[in-house]
Write an enzyme that holds these catalytic residues in place. Sequence first.
Site, PDB file in Angstrom:
ATOM      1  N   ASN A 100       0.842  -1.196   0.000  1.00  0.00           N
ATOM      2  CA  ASN A 100       0.000   0.000   0.000  1.00  0.00           C
ATOM      3  C   ASN A 100       0.878   1.247   0.000  1.00  0.00           C
ATOM      4  O   ASN A 100       2.110   1.148   0.000  1.00  0.00           O
ATOM      5  CB  ASN A 100      -0.982  -0.016   1.173  1.00  0.00           C
ATOM      6  CG  ASN A 100      -0.250  -0.108   2.496  1.00  0.00           C
ATOM      7  OD1 ASN A 100       0.515   0.782   2.857  1.00  0.00           O
ATOM      8  ND2 ASN A 100      -0.457  -1.202   3.223  1.00  0.00           N
ATOM      9  N   ASP A 160      -4.364  -6.057   4.729  1.00  0.00           N
ATOM     10  CA  ASP A 160      -5.462  -6.839   5.313  1.00  0.00           C
ATOM     11  C   ASP A 160      -5.501  -8.263   4.783  1.00  0.00           C
ATOM     12  O   ASP A 160      -5.958  -9.169   5.457  1.00  0.00           O
ATOM     13  CB  ASP A 160      -6.802  -6.154   5.013  1.00  0.00           C
ATOM     14  CG  ASP A 160      -6.958  -4.897   5.851  1.00  0.00           C
ATOM     15  OD1 ASP A 160      -6.586  -4.934   7.034  1.00  0.00           O
ATOM     16  OD2 ASP A 160      -7.431  -3.872   5.317  1.00  0.00           O
TER      17      ASP A 160
HETATM   18  N1  CTP Z   1      -3.653  -3.359  12.053  1.00  0.00           N
HETATM   19  C1  CTP Z   1      -3.036  -4.511  12.461  1.00  0.00           C
HETATM   20  N2  CTP Z   1      -3.175  -5.651  11.749  1.00  0.00           N
HETATM   21  C2  CTP Z   1      -3.924  -5.679  10.634  1.00  0.00           C
HETATM   22  C3  CTP Z   1      -4.566  -4.511  10.195  1.00  0.00           C
HETATM   23  C4  CTP Z   1      -4.403  -3.362  10.926  1.00  0.00           C
HETATM   24  O1  CTP Z   1      -2.349  -4.483  13.492  1.00  0.00           O
HETATM   25  N3  CTP Z   1      -4.032  -6.790   9.961  1.00  0.00           N
HETATM   26  C5  CTP Z   1      -3.540  -2.140  12.873  1.00  0.00           C
HETATM   27  C6  CTP Z   1      -2.900  -0.939  12.217  1.00  0.00           C
HETATM   28  O2  CTP Z   1      -1.514  -0.881  12.486  1.00  0.00           O
HETATM   29  C7  CTP Z   1      -3.632   0.213  12.864  1.00  0.00           C
HETATM   30  C8  CTP Z   1      -5.005  -0.344  13.142  1.00  0.00           C
HETATM   31  O3  CTP Z   1      -4.847  -1.756  13.189  1.00  0.00           O
HETATM   32  O4  CTP Z   1      -3.065   0.575  14.098  1.00  0.00           O
HETATM   33  C9  CTP Z   1      -6.075   0.015  12.130  1.00  0.00           C
HETATM   34  O5  CTP Z   1      -5.615  -0.257  10.842  1.00  0.00           O
HETATM   35  P1  CTP Z   1      -6.516   0.141   9.578  1.00  0.00           P
HETATM   36  O6  CTP Z   1      -5.800  -0.301   8.359  1.00  0.00           O
HETATM   37  O7  CTP Z   1      -6.961   1.543   9.703  1.00  0.00           O
HETATM   38  O8  CTP Z   1      -7.834  -0.709   9.818  1.00  0.00           O
HETATM   39  P2  CTP Z   1      -8.205  -2.212   9.609  1.00  0.00           P
HETATM   40  O9  CTP Z   1      -8.012  -2.934  10.876  1.00  0.00           O
HETATM   41  O10 CTP Z   1      -7.485  -2.758   8.432  1.00  0.00           O
HETATM   42  O11 CTP Z   1      -9.754  -2.107   9.323  1.00  0.00           O
HETATM   43  P3  CTP Z   1     -10.512  -1.589   7.988  1.00  0.00           P
HETATM   44  O12 CTP Z   1      -9.836  -2.235   6.809  1.00  0.00           O
HETATM   45  O13 CTP Z   1     -11.904  -2.079   8.193  1.00  0.00           O
HETATM   46  O14 CTP Z   1     -10.455  -0.110   7.974  1.00  0.00           O
END
Ligand code: CTP
Length: 426
Positions: A217, A286
Site C-alpha cells: 500500500n 489486510d
Molecule cells: N492493524 C493490524 N493488523 C492488521 C490490520 C491493521 O495491526 N491486519 C492495525 C494498524 O496498524 C492500525 C489499526 O490496526 O493501528 C487500524 O488499521 P486500519 O488499516 O486503519 O484498519 P483495519 O483494521 O485494516 O480495518 P478496515 O480495513 O476495516 O479499515
Amino acid sequence: MNELAGKHIVLGLSGGIACYKAAELCRSLIKAGATVQVVMTEAAGQFITPVTMQALSGRQVFASQWDDRSAAGVDNNMPHINLSREADAIVVAPASADFMAKLLHGRADDLLSLMCLARPVDKVPLILAPAMNREMWAHPATQRNVVQLRADGATVLDVGIGEQACGETGDGRMLEPEELLYELVRFFTPKVLAGQHVLVSAGPTFEAIDPVRGITNLSSGKMGFAIARAAHEAGANVTLVAGPVSLPTPRGVGRINVKTALNMQKTLNVLSQNATVFISAAAVSDWRPAEAALQKIKKDGSGQVPVLHFVENPDILAGVARSPRASNRTLFCVGFAAESEDLLANAQAKRVRKGVPLLVGNIGPDTFGQDENALLLVDEQGTTELPRADKLVLARQLVGEIARRLRPGVPAPAAAAEAAQAPAGS
Ligand code: CTP
C-alpha cells in the site's frame, strides 16, 4: 521547525579539523531558531576563521580572556562571566582531547576553558562533542577523562565511526552537524517518557504474489518513524519494527525490518512482551495471496489473467491489545486508523473493535507519502484534534498526549506545546 526557538547557545570551538563541521552546526542552530555566541580557542583559529563564524552566527566572535569589548552588553572586561550567564547551554564542538583534559583538571588559561569553569553548573549545562584521531579517543587517558567529565556534570556525546581526516578509520570523528542538532533538541526535550520502552510499528507490509510481484500500500512509514524519533527525544527506549521502506533509522532508535504481515506479527508479539507502550502505526495489509507462486507467473499471450485467491491477515494490534499485559495496562496500546471518509465514526468504532485505550485517526489519501498529516485522537473521554502539521510536529504532540495518559499530570513536551499553537499547515 524552530525547535530551538528562544534558546541561546554558546558554541565553543577548540582546535581540530572538525571545526569545519562547526560552521554547518552554527547555521543549523540558527535555522532551528537559536541564537548563537561563538567562542573559539587560539587553536581553533588555525582551522577556521572568526570571520566565518561571525558571518554565520551574526555576532562578534570571542577568543581571548583579555578581550575588552562589551560582552553580552556588559562592559566589565569579563567575557568569561558575561558570555556564559545568558546561555541555555555551552556546546563545545569540536571538543579536542587536549581541551577535555584541560576541563577535567579545572584549568582555565584561555577564554573557552575559563568560561566553562566559571559557568553556574546547575544553570548552564555543558555539552561536549569530542573529535579526535581514533587512537587518541581509545587512549585510556581520554576514556578516563570522559568518565570523569560526565561525573562532573558534563554531557559528553558519542563520537562517529568512519574515515578520519588523518586517513585512518575508526571511532573518534565528531558527530555530523545534523546529529549534533538532533542531540541538542533531544537534550532540551522534557523526558516525559523516561523509563518507558516504546515499541512502534511503521510502514506498509508486502505480500508476495510471486518472486517479483506483490501487494502493498501507499504508506511511506514517515509517521511511524517520526513517532519513534519523538519518543526517543522524550527519553524512551525505542524499538521500531519497520515494513519495507527506505527511510533512515532515527538516531538512538533500535530497528527491525520486516516484510510481511506475518513477519511483523511474529516480531511484535515477541517484542511487546517487554514494551510498556505499543504504537501501531503500520499500514498492515489486510489480505495476502493464499499461496505465493514459487516462480514468476508468466503471461501466455492468450489474454487470460491469473486468478488470485486471498486470505485475511491476522489483526496484529487487536491480538496484542488482548494480551494479559495490555489488559492490565502494563502495556499501553495505541492504534491508528487510516480512513478515507467519516473519520470520527470510523475511528470510534475501530477503537472499540481493536480494544485499545487510544486510537489515532487520519485520512489515508490526505497523508500517505506526504510530510504532513492531521490527526484525530479518540479515547474513552472523547476526541482531540491535532491540526495539519509536519509529521514530526504531530509525533511530538502525540508523545505528549500518550505521556499524559500514562501519568496524568505530566505536562506536554515544550516543542509539542509550541507546535500546538502554530497555525495548521505550518
Ligand atoms: N492493524 C493490524 N493488523 C492488521 C490490520 C491493521 O495491526 N491486519 C492495525 C494498524 O496498524 C492500525 C489499526 O490496526 O493501528 C487500524 O488499521 P486500519 O488499516 O486503519 O484498519 P483495519 O483494521 O485494516 O480495518 P478496515 O480495513 O476495516 O479499515
